[in-house]
Design a protein around this motif. Structure first.
Motif, PDB file in Angstrom:
ATOM      1  N   LEU A 259      -4.583  -8.835   1.409  1.00  0.00           N
ATOM      2  CA  LEU A 259      -5.136  -8.132   0.189  1.00  0.00           C
ATOM      3  C   LEU A 259      -6.135  -7.174   0.746  1.00  0.00           C
ATOM      4  CD1 LEU A 259      -6.244 -11.182  -1.733  1.00  0.00           C
ATOM      5  CD2 LEU A 259      -4.751  -9.446  -2.532  1.00  0.00           C
ATOM      6  N   GLU A 260      -6.096  -5.913   0.133  1.00  0.00           N
ATOM      7  CA  GLU A 260      -6.858  -4.683   0.810  1.00  0.00           C
ATOM      8  C   GLU A 260      -7.497  -3.948  -0.351  1.00  0.00           C
ATOM      9  OE1 GLU A 260      -7.552  -3.497   3.600  1.00  0.00           O
ATOM     10  OE2 GLU A 260      -6.451  -5.031   5.057  1.00  0.00           O
ATOM     11  N   GLU A 282       6.437   2.004  -6.263  1.00  0.00           N
ATOM     12  CA  GLU A 282       7.820   2.462  -5.810  1.00  0.00           C
ATOM     13  C   GLU A 282       7.604   3.468  -4.683  1.00  0.00           C
ATOM     14  OE1 GLU A 282       6.460   2.684  -8.962  1.00  0.00           O
ATOM     15  OE2 GLU A 282       8.086   2.071 -10.391  1.00  0.00           O
ATOM     16  N   ARG A 283       6.435   3.991  -4.545  1.00  0.00           N
ATOM     17  CA  ARG A 283       6.145   4.834  -3.397  1.00  0.00           C
ATOM     18  C   ARG A 283       5.550   4.283  -2.205  1.00  0.00           C
ATOM     19  NH1 ARG A 283       2.390   9.268  -5.960  1.00  0.00           N
ATOM     20  NH2 ARG A 283       2.606  10.574  -3.899  1.00  0.00           N
ATOM     21  N   GLU A 322       1.459  -1.707   7.026  1.00  0.00           N
ATOM     22  CA  GLU A 322       2.096  -0.331   6.955  1.00  0.00           C
ATOM     23  C   GLU A 322       1.962   0.203   5.339  1.00  0.00           C
ATOM     24  OE1 GLU A 322       5.294  -3.280   7.890  1.00  0.00           O
ATOM     25  OE2 GLU A 322       3.132  -2.926   8.378  1.00  0.00           O
ATOM     26  N   GLN A 323       1.994  -0.641   4.712  1.00  0.00           N
ATOM     27  CA  GLN A 323       2.210  -0.141   3.001  1.00  0.00           C
ATOM     28  C   GLN A 323       0.784   0.325   2.667  1.00  0.00           C
ATOM     29  OE1 GLN A 323       3.935  -3.720   1.525  1.00  0.00           O
ATOM     30  NE2 GLN A 323       5.903  -3.038   1.252  1.00  0.00           N
ATOM     31  N   VAL A 324      -0.149  -0.685   3.117  1.00  0.00           N
ATOM     32  CA  VAL A 324      -1.499  -0.113   2.779  1.00  0.00           C
ATOM     33  C   VAL A 324      -1.987   1.117   3.264  1.00  0.00           C
ATOM     34  CG1 VAL A 324      -3.883  -0.886   2.874  1.00  0.00           C
ATOM     35  CG2 VAL A 324      -2.280  -2.540   2.439  1.00  0.00           C
ATOM     36  N   ASP A 325      -1.424   1.550   4.738  1.00  0.00           N
ATOM     37  CA  ASP A 325      -1.793   2.778   5.425  1.00  0.00           C
ATOM     38  C   ASP A 325      -1.076   3.873   4.466  1.00  0.00           C
ATOM     39  OD1 ASP A 325      -2.968   1.407   7.026  1.00  0.00           O
ATOM     40  OD2 ASP A 325      -1.352   1.276   8.738  1.00  0.00           O
ATOM     41  N   THR A 326       0.232   3.619   4.014  1.00  0.00           N
ATOM     42  CA  THR A 326       0.734   4.689   3.153  1.00  0.00           C
ATOM     43  C   THR A 326      -0.084   4.969   1.739  1.00  0.00           C
ATOM     44  OG1 THR A 326       2.901   3.935   3.813  1.00  0.00           O
ATOM     45  CG2 THR A 326       2.805   5.344   1.970  1.00  0.00           C
TER      46      THR A 326
END
Length: 336
Positions: A259-260, A282-283, A322-326
């Motif tokens: 959780l972020e 989606e992104r 890595e998804q949070v970084d995006t």
């Protein structure tokens, strides 16, 4: 082969040489077992004492063998032992210098006071991210162990102001204090808040009502491992399905889901768009769980797709690092 194993093999070799020498002199001469051992010792050490028994040709050849074997073994042992000491000290010196150089360059980092059981759990969580963590611990052995693992650590009493200065608290963005004493934690919180007004402080609370004192001292949040542990154990009995579900969504195979919170900045392309238009799932692959307006403490859970994103909004999301970084890139959130 490691240096420690080499030293063990050398000691074994010395012992074997003494055994072979003792048995050899015992069989080749009329010496007793003790005198044979003594003869081996003075031969290996080459002290120059007079032979205590009569030696024939075979006995003298055996003595030559013992002398050369002893000298070779002693020289090899001395070389390796010296190398072990020097290389170990040099390695330790270079490691500490490299660590000190990293600490001097720290900025926007996090400080952990105390490397006990709770502290080690904090370290494990930080190791899964790129966030810089500096550990302050009073126990020298624990500090050395952390440094060997490549974790930034300094030795010192975190309740002392000079120690926190050494940890560059004025440039830190967060502090966790997990000492086993509420009094020490309160003192650290007071000192840290005085040294850095913008610091986000989380403290461990042990005794009942300790959280009230810690928040009065300046802590932003408190955690009681005893309370959390008891609540979880009770939940495992009373609501096992719920706990299992929470475990599943936060641990997918070998990859950790987390959780972020992500803050939308002024220059982000997400500003002015609805959640439907932003297409965050989606992104990025993330699940948007809640939204919070700037300056508000209220979380809007499960926001609708028509919700319009504004600068300063905080999104609570669930997904991989890595998804949070995006998403941070999309939101122009430059926090580490």
């Amino acid at each position: 082969m490691s240096e420690k194993k080499k030293l063990v093999y050398i000691l074994i070799s010395v012992l074997l040489l003494l055994i072979i020498g003792t048995l050899g002199y015992y069989l080749l001469t009329d010496l007793s077992l003790f005198n044979s051992f003594y003869m081996t010792i003075i031969t290996v050490s080459t002290v120059g004492y007079k032979e205590i028994g009569e030696l024939d040709v075979l006995g003298r050849l055996f003595t030559v063998f013992i002398i050369f074997g002893g000298l070779s073994l002693v020289f090899y042992a001395f070389t390796n032992f010296t190398s072990f000491l020097i290389e170990g000290e040099l390695r330790d010196i270079f490691r500490r210098r490299s660590m000190q150089s990293k600490i001097e360059q720290l900025s926007n980092h996090y400080i952990l006071c105390g490397a006990g059981e709770t502290g080690h759990s904090v370290i494990e969580q930080f190791s899964k991210t790129d966030s810089p963590l500096l550990v302050v611990e009073d126990n020298k052995d624990k500090v050395n162990n952390l440094i060997e693992q490549g974790i930034m650590a300094i030795q010192g009493d975190a309740t002392y102001e000079p120690t926190l200065h050494k940890a560059k608290i004025d440039k830190a963005q967060g502090l966790i204090t997990s000492l086993p004493s509420d009094a020490d934690n309160v003192l650290i919180v007071l000192t840290a808040r005085e040294l850095n007004q913008n610091l986000y402080i989380v403290s461990r609370a042990i005794e009942k009502n300790a959280d009230v004192k810690l928040k009065r001292a300046g802590a932003d949040n408190t955690i009681s491992p005893n309370v959390l542990g008891g609540a979880r154990m009770a939940s495992l009995l009373l609501r096992p399905t719920v706990v299992s579900f929470l475990d599943v969504i936060t641990q997918a195979g070998e990859e950790l889901l987390d959780l972020e919170d992500v803050v939308i900045c002024d220059n982000s392309d997400l500003v002015g768009k609805s959640l439907e238009q932003a297409r965050i799932p989606e992104r990025t692959g993330l699940i948007v769980l809640a939204l919070k307006n700037q300056g508000s403490s209220e979380l809007r859970l499960n926001p609708s797709s028509d919700e319009v994103l504004s600068a300063g909004n905080t999104m609570l999301v669930l997904g991989k690092i890595e998804q949070v970084d995006t998403l941070r890139e999309l939101a122009c959130d430059r926090r580490t």
